[in-house]
Design a protein around this motif. Structure first.
Motif, short mmCIF file in Angstrom:
data_model
loop_
_atom_site.label_atom_id
_atom_site.label_comp_id
_atom_site.label_asym_id
_atom_site.label_seq_id
_atom_site.Cartn_x
_atom_site.Cartn_y
_atom_site.Cartn_z
N TYR A 63 -0.33 3.88 2.64
CA TYR A 63 0.83 4.59 3.19
C TYR A 63 0.79 6.05 2.77
O TYR A 63 1.00 6.96 3.59
N TRP A 72 5.14 8.71 8.96
CA TRP A 72 5.93 7.50 9.09
C TRP A 72 7.26 7.71 9.79
O TRP A 72 8.06 6.79 9.90
N PHE A 81 0.19 0.47 12.06
CA PHE A 81 0.17 -0.30 10.82
C PHE A 81 0.14 -1.79 11.13
O PHE A 81 -0.67 -2.55 10.56
#
Length: 384
Positions: A63, A72, A81
């Motif tokens: 991440y 994100w 993802f």
């Protein structure tokens, strides 16, 4: 603090730890099904906990690495993802699920021989013999971990696979919560929510045969997540993350909660922490820990890690017939230790050979497919 460089996408010890976690589960089950016992190694559930912790760490680590390339705040990042994680898990799992359904009756007979010889409560027949449409759909959709009736209903050790997929589904939302509340406060709040859900389930009489429901193991995922979130922190803050992770490992939920098991979970967190943050240990001890961490990333451990998922899924399919054969052929004429040695001498090469073939034929193509699918997607602009 952990020799972390944003340009480097590799932490050496991760390969070795995930490879050893898979081997631990295999050896632990071999000990249980041959009637021999060794301290620590006879607890395969702790090997699964190590896997879970590593998963939490890796999801946060990647991440952070991809934050610039895949922001994100874009919905496309979330989809990428999920595509990446689904195609990492699903192709091989679907293959092994089909094999398990086909061989279910044979594996059940083998397990009955083992349980009768060792004087244990026989396994529920439906775990091996339910090839019905509902059971199949529950497992193909990965929803089985949400149901106590289906969470432990195949010959595979796949309760943890359903758990993993629940974590992937929830991960972006959990990270939003942690980012908004602060890493430590958010982790504590998430653990409290999970414990509350577990308590409510207990009051309602909902009990899972294995900890396949995400709230039962959320605190272990959070242990790994906190260790990854501390990689950028200074010494005191990194130590605080490590201490918080150890405290979370003591939560009395999610499996066998004896004092010994809880202490061993704390030790697992501590070992992982010192391998990541070895410089906190001083020059002399830190140098030795760094050497250990680096050795866990050598070529042997790299491949042990690459084959860990396949070995985890394959091992019970081989283990139960092999153990049943030695029990039927030799009974009490050989000691439990000799039985274990003979079974593992055959089991380990077969499992890793199957895992290697499956990695090349199924896992690697699945990863390549994920890259192609993600590469074709156009990032969606962030909303104001």
């Amino acid at each position: 603090m952990a020799d972390y460089d944003p340009r480097n996408t590799r932490i050496d010890c991760l390969d070795g730890l995930r490879g050893l976690a898979s081997l631990w589960v295999m050896i632990g089950h071999a000990l249980l099904l041959t009637g021999w016992r060794l301290p620590v190694l006879s607890e395969p559930d702790l090997g699964v906990d190590l896997f879970i912790m590593l998963s939490g760490f890796l999801m946060v680590f990647h991440y952070q690495l991809r934050a610039g390339k895949e922001p994100w705040d874009l919905t496309s990042t979330w989809v990428s993802f999920w595509i990446r994680r689904f195609l990492r898990i699903a192709p091989l799992y679907y293959l092994l699920l089909a094999i398990a359904f086909i061989l279910g009756a044979w594996l059940f007979e083998s397990r009955m021989v083992i349980d009768a010889f060792l004087g244990r409560t026989p396994q529920a027949p439906q775990r091996y013999l339910d090839n019905g449409l509902t059971n199949g759909l529950m497992h193909v959709s990965f929803l089985f971990g949400l149901s106590p009736d289906y969470a432990y209903r195949t010959p595979l050790p796949d309760w943890s696979i359903g758990l993993e997929m629940q974590f992937y589904a929830a991960f972006p939302f959990i990270m939003l919560l942690l980012k908004k509340a602060g890493w430590l406060k958010g982790a504590l709040f998430t653990a409290i929510i999970a414990a509350g859900i577990v308590s409510a389930g207990n009051l309602l009489g909902i009990h899972f045969p294995m900890p396949a429901f995400l709230p039962l193991k959320m605190h272990i995922f959070l242990c790994g997540m906190l260790l990854a979130l501390g990689l950028h922190a200074d010494g005191p803050k990194a130590a605080l993350h490590g201490g918080a992770a150890m405290a979370l490992a003591l939560l009395p939920i999610g499996g066998d909660m004896t004092a010994t098991k809880m202490l061993m979970r704390v030790v697992l967190v501590g070992v992982f922490f010192v391998l990541l943050y070895h410089r906190l240990a001083g020059e002399a001890l830190g140098g030795k820990l760094r050497a250990v961490s680096s050795s866990l990333g050598n070529r042997f451990f790299h491949w042990l890690g690459e084959l860990s998922f396949g070995a985890y899924l394959w091992h019970l399919i081989f283990l139960q017939p092999i153990a049943a054969y030695f029990i039927s052929a030799f009974g009490d004429t050989i000691s439990p230790a000799a039985r274990f040695a003979a079974v593992t001498a055959i089991l380990v090469p077969l499992v890793y050979l199957a895992a290697w073939a499956a990695f090349l034929a199924v896992e690697r193509p699945g990863q390549r497919l994920a890259k192609r699918l993600i590469g074709r997607r156009k990032p969606q602009p962030a909303r104001a």
